[in-house]
Write a protein that holds these residues in place. Structure first.
Motif, PDB file in Angstrom:
ATOM      1  N   VAL A 213       0.981  -1.129   0.148  1.00  0.00           N
ATOM      2  CA  VAL A 213       0.142   0.007  -0.121  1.00  0.00           C
ATOM      3  C   VAL A 213       0.959   1.345   0.050  1.00  0.00           C
ATOM      4  CG1 VAL A 213      -1.868   1.249   1.042  1.00  0.00           C
ATOM      5  CG2 VAL A 213      -1.952  -1.083   1.427  1.00  0.00           C
ATOM      6  N   SER A 214       0.914   1.684  -1.318  1.00  0.00           N
ATOM      7  CA  SER A 214       1.680   3.059  -1.400  1.00  0.00           C
ATOM      8  C   SER A 214       1.265   4.177  -1.690  1.00  0.00           C
ATOM      9  CB  SER A 214       3.123   2.610  -2.376  1.00  0.00           C
ATOM     10  OG  SER A 214       2.726   2.337  -3.437  1.00  0.00           O
ATOM     11  N   ASP A 215       0.084   3.962  -2.519  1.00  0.00           N
ATOM     12  CA  ASP A 215      -0.739   5.112  -2.982  1.00  0.00           C
ATOM     13  C   ASP A 215      -2.151   5.133  -2.385  1.00  0.00           C
ATOM     14  OD1 ASP A 215       1.228   5.383  -5.025  1.00  0.00           O
ATOM     15  OD2 ASP A 215       0.162   4.173  -6.491  1.00  0.00           O
ATOM     16  N   GLY A 216      -2.418   4.312  -1.320  1.00  0.00           N
ATOM     17  CA  GLY A 216      -3.757   4.490  -0.615  1.00  0.00           C
ATOM     18  C   GLY A 216      -4.459   3.060  -0.857  1.00  0.00           C
ATOM     19  N   LEU A 217      -5.034   2.772   0.323  1.00  0.00           N
ATOM     20  CA  LEU A 217      -5.688   1.228   0.381  1.00  0.00           C
ATOM     21  C   LEU A 217      -6.798   0.958  -0.645  1.00  0.00           C
ATOM     22  CD1 LEU A 217      -5.729  -1.236   1.930  1.00  0.00           C
ATOM     23  CD2 LEU A 217      -7.509  -0.223   3.495  1.00  0.00           C
ATOM     24  N   VAL A 218      -7.612   1.958  -0.989  1.00  0.00           N
ATOM     25  CA  VAL A 218      -8.531   1.829  -1.977  1.00  0.00           C
ATOM     26  C   VAL A 218      -8.122   1.705  -3.451  1.00  0.00           C
ATOM     27  CG1 VAL A 218     -10.624   2.789  -3.019  1.00  0.00           C
ATOM     28  CG2 VAL A 218     -10.325   2.947  -0.732  1.00  0.00           C
ATOM     29  N   ALA A 219      -7.088   2.549  -3.540  1.00  0.00           N
ATOM     30  CA  ALA A 219      -6.434   2.362  -4.915  1.00  0.00           C
ATOM     31  C   ALA A 219      -5.411   1.384  -5.235  1.00  0.00           C
ATOM     32  CB  ALA A 219      -5.178   4.006  -4.965  1.00  0.00           C
ATOM     33  N   ASP A 220      -4.792   0.817  -4.252  1.00  0.00           N
ATOM     34  CA  ASP A 220      -3.917  -0.344  -4.196  1.00  0.00           C
ATOM     35  C   ASP A 220      -4.826  -1.477  -4.376  1.00  0.00           C
ATOM     36  OD1 ASP A 220      -1.436   1.123  -4.674  1.00  0.00           O
ATOM     37  OD2 ASP A 220      -1.284   1.401  -2.613  1.00  0.00           O
ATOM     38  N   ALA A 221      -5.708  -1.704  -3.389  1.00  0.00           N
ATOM     39  CA  ALA A 221      -6.768  -2.850  -3.619  1.00  0.00           C
ATOM     40  C   ALA A 221      -7.324  -2.913  -4.845  1.00  0.00           C
ATOM     41  CB  ALA A 221      -7.807  -2.809  -2.265  1.00  0.00           C
ATOM     42  N   GLY A 222      -7.755  -1.803  -5.415  1.00  0.00           N
ATOM     43  CA  GLY A 222      -8.400  -1.770  -6.631  1.00  0.00           C
ATOM     44  C   GLY A 222      -7.459  -2.063  -7.730  1.00  0.00           C
ATOM     45  N   LYS A 223      -5.967  -1.991  -7.722  1.00  0.00           N
ATOM     46  CA  LYS A 223      -5.066  -2.451  -8.579  1.00  0.00           C
ATOM     47  C   LYS A 223      -4.893  -3.993  -8.553  1.00  0.00           C
ATOM     48  CE  LYS A 223      -2.081   1.668  -8.334  1.00  0.00           C
ATOM     49  NZ  LYS A 223      -0.929   2.110  -7.609  1.00  0.00           N
ATOM     50  N   LEU A 224      -5.094  -4.483  -7.155  1.00  0.00           N
ATOM     51  CA  LEU A 224      -4.988  -6.000  -7.149  1.00  0.00           C
ATOM     52  C   LEU A 224      -6.296  -6.563  -7.648  1.00  0.00           C
ATOM     53  CD1 LEU A 224      -4.082  -7.813  -3.703  1.00  0.00           C
ATOM     54  CD2 LEU A 224      -6.267  -8.481  -5.146  1.00  0.00           C
ATOM     55  N   ALA A 225      -7.370  -5.977  -7.366  1.00  0.00           N
ATOM     56  CA  ALA A 225      -8.569  -6.539  -7.977  1.00  0.00           C
ATOM     57  C   ALA A 225      -8.654  -6.661  -9.675  1.00  0.00           C
ATOM     58  CB  ALA A 225      -9.912  -5.885  -7.521  1.00  0.00           C
ATOM     59  N   TYR A 257      -7.788   9.244   5.628  1.00  0.00           N
ATOM     60  CA  TYR A 257      -6.473   8.718   5.566  1.00  0.00           C
ATOM     61  C   TYR A 257      -6.156   7.401   5.247  1.00  0.00           C
ATOM     62  CZ  TYR A 257      -4.998  13.380   7.325  1.00  0.00           C
ATOM     63  OH  TYR A 257      -4.755  14.815   7.377  1.00  0.00           O
ATOM     64  N   ALA A 258      -6.993   6.528   6.075  1.00  0.00           N
ATOM     65  CA  ALA A 258      -6.896   5.066   5.677  1.00  0.00           C
ATOM     66  C   ALA A 258      -7.221   4.547   4.283  1.00  0.00           C
ATOM     67  CB  ALA A 258      -7.679   4.309   6.813  1.00  0.00           C
ATOM     68  N   LEU A 259      -8.099   5.120   3.925  1.00  0.00           N
ATOM     69  CA  LEU A 259      -8.646   4.641   2.643  1.00  0.00           C
ATOM     70  C   LEU A 259      -7.703   5.320   1.427  1.00  0.00           C
ATOM     71  CD1 LEU A 259     -12.403   4.885   3.349  1.00  0.00           C
ATOM     72  CD2 LEU A 259     -11.030   2.832   2.863  1.00  0.00           C
ATOM     73  N   THR A 260      -7.537   6.579   1.498  1.00  0.00           N
ATOM     74  CA  THR A 260      -7.017   7.075   0.218  1.00  0.00           C
ATOM     75  C   THR A 260      -5.394   7.952   0.553  1.00  0.00           C
ATOM     76  OG1 THR A 260      -8.045   9.362   0.810  1.00  0.00           O
ATOM     77  CG2 THR A 260      -9.274   8.032  -0.323  1.00  0.00           C
ATOM     78  N   GLY A 261      -5.095   7.775   1.912  1.00  0.00           N
ATOM     79  CA  GLY A 261      -3.678   8.578   2.266  1.00  0.00           C
ATOM     80  C   GLY A 261      -2.635   7.321   1.755  1.00  0.00           C
ATOM     81  N   GLY A 262      -1.493   7.886   1.209  1.00  0.00           N
ATOM     82  CA  GLY A 262      -0.374   6.930   0.886  1.00  0.00           C
ATOM     83  C   GLY A 262       0.406   6.678   1.742  1.00  0.00           C
ATOM     84  N   ASP A 263       1.703   5.958   1.145  1.00  0.00           N
ATOM     85  CA  ASP A 263       2.936   6.044   2.183  1.00  0.00           C
ATOM     86  C   ASP A 263       2.738   5.194   3.139  1.00  0.00           C
ATOM     87  OD1 ASP A 263       4.461   7.902   0.510  1.00  0.00           O
ATOM     88  OD2 ASP A 263       3.069   9.580   1.644  1.00  0.00           O
ATOM     89  N   VAL A 311     -20.264   3.432  -0.059  1.00  0.00           N
ATOM     90  CA  VAL A 311     -20.066   4.976   0.129  1.00  0.00           C
ATOM     91  C   VAL A 311     -19.277   5.221  -1.055  1.00  0.00           C
ATOM     92  CG1 VAL A 311     -18.405   6.481   1.661  1.00  0.00           C
ATOM     93  CG2 VAL A 311     -19.503   4.444   2.469  1.00  0.00           C
ATOM     94  N   GLU A 312     -19.727   6.693  -1.395  1.00  0.00           N
ATOM     95  CA  GLU A 312     -19.046   7.127  -2.851  1.00  0.00           C
ATOM     96  C   GLU A 312     -17.790   7.854  -2.808  1.00  0.00           C
ATOM     97  OE1 GLU A 312     -21.375   9.374  -5.515  1.00  0.00           O
ATOM     98  OE2 GLU A 312     -23.281   8.718  -4.832  1.00  0.00           O
ATOM     99  N   PHE A 313     -17.081   7.425  -3.951  1.00  0.00           N
ATOM    100  CA  PHE A 313     -15.639   8.126  -3.967  1.00  0.00           C
ATOM    101  C   PHE A 313     -15.862   9.069  -5.317  1.00  0.00           C
ATOM    102  CE2 PHE A 313     -12.404   6.414  -1.246  1.00  0.00           C
ATOM    103  CZ  PHE A 313     -13.283   5.606  -0.460  1.00  0.00           C
ATOM    104  N   SER A 314     -14.681   9.778  -5.273  1.00  0.00           N
ATOM    105  CA  SER A 314     -14.605  10.483  -6.648  1.00  0.00           C
ATOM    106  C   SER A 314     -12.998  10.650  -6.919  1.00  0.00           C
ATOM    107  CB  SER A 314     -15.163  12.080  -6.609  1.00  0.00           C
ATOM    108  OG  SER A 314     -14.357  12.540  -5.691  1.00  0.00           O
ATOM    109  N   ASP A 315     -12.567  11.251  -7.833  1.00  0.00           N
ATOM    110  CA  ASP A 315     -11.032  11.228  -7.985  1.00  0.00           C
ATOM    111  C   ASP A 315     -10.433  12.114  -7.282  1.00  0.00           C
ATOM    112  OD1 ASP A 315     -11.411  11.268 -11.833  1.00  0.00           O
ATOM    113  OD2 ASP A 315     -11.136   9.605 -10.317  1.00  0.00           O
TER     114      ASP A 315
END
Ligand code: ADP
Ligand code: MG
Length: 321
Positions: A213-225, A257-263, A311-315
């Motif tokens: 998880v470097s870019d954020g949990l949702v982004a990276d879980a999304g890449k895995l999926a 932060y947990a969902l979209t924060g990185g690092d 829960v909705e997300f946007s860019d």
């Protein structure tokens, strides 16, 4: 101090093992990989002002440059073996170099991972590129693409802390915050991430897919999926938020932060539900917090749900809090 002096003074260290036939000093390094293992190669560049705020200590920069790469090896279930360093410096400040080298070797010190070569140049900005070579039993590496619909989705540690720490650093180093244990803890999660290498090695053969998880949990879980041709659902209530982050940021921002924060440099991975107990006992044995945060599905989408409702997300980030 010219570049050769810099290399000699700060980076050429004893500690090469017998896998290094030729280390620093020639045109290339010569390495002897184990014949029955696959090599895994990862590289990451960190740029002052982009990947870390200007003013971060040299020691933390050195540490992070290695740690972020170790995290990639962890996600591949690879054992760290060798390291190279390409360094662009705006000045040759001995104190900076000394701190940087300390941090670099500190992060590497848990592994037998000699620095076998690199490049040293002058530029306007500090740019640090570390390359790591690791190895793994032939064919046993983890990838992003092995997850199946129905697998459980896990994360290690408490994601969001690094983003909270970065926010604390950027907001300014007030003495009050610096003295505050919660802020100190969060800042350390940014400056000193804990690459999950032992745990990554432990889950090889059990996890079906993994990513760090470097870019954020949702982004990276999304890449895995996406790589696995599945969808994923993350349960907001299951997110393992640290008490420190909740106190400093409040619950809503902590979740964001947990969902979209990185690092964070935690591992996010999938596994068959039948392997849950074994995964938790491996995590316990290694002192790693492990949380099942959701499931892979066949929707082709990544959804974050609260009480079953998406829960909705946007860019631009995250809404509906
Ligand atoms: P070349 O000109 O052949 O590229 P260099 O003069 O740049 O070689 O480097 C000399 C030796 O020092 C090489 O073995 C190189 O790998 C090593 N080296 C250069 N910079 C670094 C560094 N920052 N860290 C570790 N090794 C380095
Ligand atoms: Mg050369």
């Amino acid at each position: 101090m010219d570049e050769f002096e810099i290399i000699r003074r700060y980076f050429a260290r004893d500690g090469d093992d017998d896998t290094v036939r030729l280390g620093i000093g020639d045109d290339g390094a010569v390495l002897a990989p184990a014949h029955d293992r696959d090599l895994v190669c990862v590289v990451d560049t960190i740029v002052e002002g982009v990947h870390y705020p200007v003013g971060l200590s040299a020691r933390d920069i050195g540490f992070r440059a290695v740690a972020v790469n170790l995290s990639d090896l962890a996600a591949m279930a690879a054992r760290p073996r060798w390291m190279t360093l390409a360094l662009t410096l705006s000045a040759n400040d001995p104190d900076w170099l000394d701190g940087f080298a300390r941090g670099l070797f500190e992060a590497a010190s848990h592994w037998s991972m000699p620095l076998v070569g690199g490049d040293t140049t002058r530029g306007e900005q500090t740019v640090v590129t570390v390359e790591l070579l690791g190895d793994v039993e032939r064919g046993a590496f983890l990838t992003r693409s092995g997850a199946k619909s129905g697998d459980d989705l896990y994360v290690t540690g408490t994601p969001g802390d690094a983003a909270g720490g970065l926010a604390s650093i950027v907001a300014g180093n007030t003495e009050q915050d610096a003295a505050d244990g919660d802020h100190r803890y969060l800042r350390q999660r940014f400056t000193r991430p804990t690459p999950r290498v032992p745990f990554g090695l432990a889950i090889a053969g059990i996890a079906t897919a993994a990513i760090d998880v470097s870019d954020g949990l949702v982004a990276d879980a999304g890449k895995l999926a996406h790589a696995s041709n599945t969808g994923a659902r993350i349960d907001l209530q299951r997110l393992p938020l640290s008490a420190e982050l909740r106190r400093v940021a409040g619950d809503a921002k902590a979740a964001r932060y947990a969902l979209t924060g990185g690092d964070d440099y935690e591992l996010c991975f999938s596994a068959d539900p039948a392997d849950g107990a074994e995964l938790h006992s491996l995590a316990d044995a290694l002192g790693v917090l492990l949380t099942r945060i959701g499931k892979l599905d066949d929707t082709g989408q990544i959804l974050v749900c609260r009480e079953g409702q998406p829960v909705e997300f946007s860019d631009t980030g995250y809404r509906h809090f």
